[in-house]
Design an enzyme around this catalytic site. Structure first.
Site, PDB file in Angstrom:
ATOM      1  N   GLU A  96      -0.520  34.982  -6.362  1.00  0.00           N
ATOM      2  CA  GLU A  96      -2.147  35.247  -6.410  1.00  0.00           C
ATOM      3  C   GLU A  96      -2.469  36.427  -6.794  1.00  0.00           C
ATOM      4  O   GLU A  96      -3.486  36.969  -7.076  1.00  0.00           O
ATOM      5  CB  GLU A  96      -2.887  34.518  -5.652  1.00  0.00           C
ATOM      6  CG  GLU A  96      -3.085  33.017  -5.609  1.00  0.00           C
ATOM      7  CD  GLU A  96      -1.873  32.298  -4.550  1.00  0.00           C
ATOM      8  OE1 GLU A  96      -0.648  33.009  -4.601  1.00  0.00           O
ATOM      9  OE2 GLU A  96      -2.096  31.287  -4.198  1.00  0.00           O
ATOM     10  N   THR A 154       1.971  28.263  -8.287  1.00  0.00           N
ATOM     11  CA  THR A 154       2.404  28.578  -6.916  1.00  0.00           C
ATOM     12  C   THR A 154       3.477  27.596  -6.691  1.00  0.00           C
ATOM     13  O   THR A 154       3.381  26.444  -7.310  1.00  0.00           O
ATOM     14  CB  THR A 154       1.183  28.219  -5.962  1.00  0.00           C
ATOM     15  OG1 THR A 154       0.715  26.981  -6.088  1.00  0.00           O
ATOM     16  CG2 THR A 154       0.262  29.572  -6.116  1.00  0.00           C
ATOM     17  N   LYS A 158       0.288  26.808  17.548  1.00  0.00           N
ATOM     18  CA  LYS A 158      -0.873  27.073  18.705  1.00  0.00           C
ATOM     19  C   LYS A 158      -0.340  26.521  19.602  1.00  0.00           C
ATOM     20  O   LYS A 158      -0.466  24.982  20.215  1.00  0.00           O
ATOM     21  CB  LYS A 158      -1.828  26.134  17.994  1.00  0.00           C
ATOM     22  CG  LYS A 158      -2.432  26.780  16.525  1.00  0.00           C
ATOM     23  CD  LYS A 158      -3.514  26.029  15.884  1.00  0.00           C
ATOM     24  CE  LYS A 158      -3.492  26.741  14.448  1.00  0.00           C
ATOM     25  NZ  LYS A 158      -2.676  26.262  13.481  1.00  0.00           N
ATOM     26  N   TRP A 177      -2.084  31.689  19.978  1.00  0.00           N
ATOM     27  CA  TRP A 177      -1.043  31.683  18.549  1.00  0.00           C
ATOM     28  C   TRP A 177       0.302  32.341  18.983  1.00  0.00           C
ATOM     29  O   TRP A 177       0.178  33.479  19.734  1.00  0.00           O
ATOM     30  CB  TRP A 177      -1.643  32.158  17.572  1.00  0.00           C
ATOM     31  CG  TRP A 177      -2.744  31.673  16.831  1.00  0.00           C
ATOM     32  CD1 TRP A 177      -3.296  30.510  17.404  1.00  0.00           C
ATOM     33  CD2 TRP A 177      -3.496  31.907  15.726  1.00  0.00           C
ATOM     34  NE1 TRP A 177      -4.377  30.235  16.503  1.00  0.00           N
ATOM     35  CE2 TRP A 177      -4.616  31.084  15.553  1.00  0.00           C
ATOM     36  CE3 TRP A 177      -3.386  32.853  14.856  1.00  0.00           C
ATOM     37  CZ2 TRP A 177      -5.349  30.864  14.710  1.00  0.00           C
ATOM     38  CZ3 TRP A 177      -4.390  33.006  13.681  1.00  0.00           C
ATOM     39  CH2 TRP A 177      -5.147  31.924  13.616  1.00  0.00           C
TER      40      TRP A 177
HETATM   41  P1  ADP Z   1       5.285  30.339  -2.674  1.00  0.00           P
HETATM   42  O1  ADP Z   1       6.041  30.957  -1.492  1.00  0.00           O
HETATM   43  O2  ADP Z   1       4.499  29.370  -2.181  1.00  0.00           O
HETATM   44  O3  ADP Z   1       5.989  30.117  -3.958  1.00  0.00           O
HETATM   45  P2  ADP Z   1       4.582  33.193  -3.272  1.00  0.00           P
HETATM   46  O4  ADP Z   1       5.926  33.339  -3.610  1.00  0.00           O
HETATM   47  O5  ADP Z   1       3.398  33.722  -3.867  1.00  0.00           O
HETATM   48  O6  ADP Z   1       4.354  31.557  -2.865  1.00  0.00           O
HETATM   49  O7  ADP Z   1       4.728  33.860  -1.637  1.00  0.00           O
HETATM   50  C1  ADP Z   1       3.841  34.494  -0.944  1.00  0.00           C
HETATM   51  C2  ADP Z   1       3.947  34.219   0.484  1.00  0.00           C
HETATM   52  O8  ADP Z   1       5.037  34.689   0.883  1.00  0.00           O
HETATM   53  C3  ADP Z   1       2.683  35.070   1.192  1.00  0.00           C
HETATM   54  O9  ADP Z   1       1.416  34.549   1.292  1.00  0.00           O
HETATM   55  C4  ADP Z   1       3.688  35.385   2.624  1.00  0.00           C
HETATM   56  O10 ADP Z   1       3.089  34.290   3.549  1.00  0.00           O
HETATM   57  C5  ADP Z   1       5.004  35.345   2.409  1.00  0.00           C
HETATM   58  N1  ADP Z   1       5.678  36.638   2.308  1.00  0.00           N
HETATM   59  C6  ADP Z   1       5.522  37.528   1.279  1.00  0.00           C
HETATM   60  N2  ADP Z   1       6.066  38.654   1.670  1.00  0.00           N
HETATM   61  C7  ADP Z   1       6.038  38.690   3.097  1.00  0.00           C
HETATM   62  C8  ADP Z   1       6.524  39.598   4.038  1.00  0.00           C
HETATM   63  N3  ADP Z   1       7.002  40.916   3.653  1.00  0.00           N
HETATM   64  N4  ADP Z   1       6.710  39.046   5.231  1.00  0.00           N
HETATM   65  C9  ADP Z   1       6.235  37.900   5.627  1.00  0.00           C
HETATM   66  N5  ADP Z   1       5.823  36.816   4.601  1.00  0.00           N
HETATM   67  C10 ADP Z   1       5.727  37.327   3.131  1.00  0.00           C
END
Ligand code: ADP
Length: 543
Positions: A331, A185, A441, A446
């Site tokens: 994940e 991640t 918040k 929220w």
């Molecule tokens: P990181 O950004 O930490 O590398 P990831 O690439 O796994 O992690 O991104 C996952 C996160 O991206 C999700 O948990 C969510 O918060 C955000 N995300 C993914 N797709 C969408 C979407 N369509 N709308 C809003 N948020 C999204």
């Protein structure tokens, strides 16, 4: 009573065998660092995958050893996916946009034995080589004549490595639960965490991805993944494309370059392109500035961050391209939801249709979703209640690599807590309200930073917008809107705030608007809220 069916393991090598038999003539077109335009057929690709697997078997590697890649989207990186993973090693994709300290951490945590790297990352690896002692050798993804001078130990060019090898390979009969790939991640909070995909999860995820209401992928498609091969398996495209014979167009180091992307789409007849919103902003801006129109592209899957309505509208109205929003995460391999219209939605007005498309989509078979409140009570799918989004399924991680439960990411009853806050409407369309840590918040209620950003992005004078919560003496937190103006646009704070009239609740209006030249992005192209919050930590809202 047990069924009487074969227990054939789900292995990615089966995808290679199937593609070799059924789609030998399909093409893969790549831009690479050493090759402005490379083109070959699936049959050539597969022969080279076999050569790579043979070469790796001769090196001092044991099954399960991690072999890393540090590379852009091109044909050699694709070969590495199968050559490494299919042969029983673990293909650990490293994101080159991470900070060097994070890259060092990841290489050491994974205990990578070998690194396959694009030549342009050789200087970076040389700088950190003495801090990554497990690495025994480097394979530079280039030909012998383009090999850079390097102090990296046991460095060899990819072409020299595979050239002497046989193009026939006997794939090992692995257990389908064997690890195939590893991706960390981004580590927006704390150290990056490793997600270890299995052969089985990868094949099932690819099957799910090609379904009609998911990515609807077939031999008739030509796909341009602008999502990187170095992050979450480019959303599974390398596996799904070979499964069904989709032509692949890989943009190499030119992923953020609107001009190259546009030229590739038109020249190669790309029907489906996928990327995060930031990448498409660059493409749309390039096309707008140069009076270009997409004539061949039919649809795009956009995910990784919320897709602003204005983007969906621009693709539709100016280019006749349908936007399918998706949601997922490292994940989850990553696919969780995809947005396709339900039967009965054909007659929706264009505006109502956009409102549907602006949601993250509906659950894909294989991923179960639920939203829960703070006490873990399940919330209704009424489009109003929102809570923590939890998932489970065969391509959702059961733990992080070498963390043995310490990340506290799963519930007692076996669901993965995504860290996202969401609501789900009665039709099953899920909408991300925020990341748990980004939600604002205010007075015990929220506020969704994403909703405010999306409305702001719809203003014609706004190029990019981000909303963060800042401390407020009475309300705990209040939203602050940070805006990059579109080129040459004239926009005042008052005009910006007026734009929200009738679009969001009054108490959600940002308390202030700041105009900036730059908004920080993460290594995967998303707005870096943590950095923004640090940047504006001392900021005082007007009273
Ligand atoms: P990181 O950004 O930490 O590398 P990831 O690439 O796994 O992690 O991104 C996952 C996160 O991206 C999700 O948990 C969510 O918060 C955000 N995300 C993914 N797709 C969408 C979407 N369509 N709308 C809003 N948020 C999204």
């Amino acid at each position: 009573m047990r069924g009487l069916m074969m227990d054939s393991p789900l292995l990615i090598s089966a995808i290679v065998r199937h593609a070799a038999r059924n789609y030998p003539d399909r093409e893969i077109v790549s831009v690479t660092g050493d090759n402005p335009q490379h083109r070959y057929k699936f049959s050539d690709c597969i022969q080279r995958i076999h050569q790579l697997a043979n070469a790796l078997d001769k090196l001092d590697l044991a099954q399960g050893d991690r072999v890393a890649t540090l590379a852009w989207n091109d044909y050699r990186h694709l070969e590495a996916y199968y050559g490494i993973g299919g042969a029983g090693y673990v293909c650990h994709t490293i994101n080159p946009r991470l900070f060097p300290e994070q890259i060092i951490f990841i290489i050491n945590h994974a205990e990578d034995k070998l690194i396959l790297t694009d030549p342009m990352f050789v200087p970076l690896l040389e700088k950190i080589a003495d801090k990554t002692p497990h690495v025994e050798g480097y394979i530079i993804l280039t030909s012998e004549d383009q090999m850079p001078q390097t102090s990296l130990k046991n460095a060899i060019s990819y072409e020299a490595l595979i050239e002497p090898e046989s193009d026939v390979y006997e794939w090992p009969e692995l257990d389908e639960r064997t690890a195939v790939a590893l991706c960390y991640t981004s580590g927006t909070t704390g150290d990056p965490k490793g997600v270890l995909y299995s052969q089985r999860s990868t094949v099932l995820h690819a099957y799910a991805g090609i379904a009609p209401d998911v990515m609807n992928l077939s031999m008739r498609d030509c796909v341009l993944p602008v999502v990187p091969l170095f992050h979450v398996n480019a959303w599974g495209i390398p596996y799904a494309a070979l499964m069904v014979g989709t032509k692949l167009v890989l943009p190499g180091p030119k992923m953020g370059d609107g001009e190259t992307l546009y030229a590739l789409m038109e020249a190669e007849g790309v029907t489906l392109a996928m990327g995060v919103p930031t990448v498409w902003l660059a493409l749309l801006q390039y096309m707008e500035a140069n009076g270009k129109r997409l004539d061949k592209l039919q649809r795009t899957v956009i995910g990784g961050a919320a897709v602003p309505e204005s983007m969906i509208r621009e693709f539709r109205d100016k280019h006749d391209v349908v936007v399918h929003q998706g949601w997922g995460m490292t994940e989850m391999s990553p696919l969780g939801t995809l947005n396709s219209p339900k039967v009965g939605m054909e007659d929706l007005s264009p505006d109502d249709m956009i409102a549907v498309q602006a949601k993250a989509g509906r659950g894909i078979f294989g991923v179960e979703m639920r939203i829960v409140d703070d006490d873990q009570n399940e919330l209704p799918w009424d489009g109003v209640a929102f809570g923590a989004l939890q998932v489970r399924g065969p391509w959702v991680c059961s733990d992080y690599y070498k963390l043995e439960g310490s990340a506290d990411s799963h519930t007692d009853d076996g669901w993965f807590d995504t860290g996202d806050v969401a609501k789900i409407d009665p039709e099953g369309y899920m909408q991300i309200t925020d990341r748990t840590k980004d939600v604002i918040k205010s007075g015990g209620e929220w506020i969704s930073s994403i909703d405010i950003e999306n409305v702001a992005m719809g203003h014609p004078s706004v190029a990019e917008a981000a909303v963060i919560g800042v401390a407020h003496p009475k309300w705990t937190e209040r939203p602050l809107l940070i805006v990059i103006k579109a080129a040459e646009a004239d926009l005042t704070k008052e005009e910006m705030l007026q734009w929200f009239d009738g679009k969001i609740a009054k108490w959600w209006y940002p308390d202030d608007v700041l105009f900036v030249d730059e908004i920080p992005h993460t290594a995967t192209g998303k707005i870096q809220k943590v950095k923004l919050r640090q940047q504006f930590a001392d900021y005082k809202l007007p009273t």
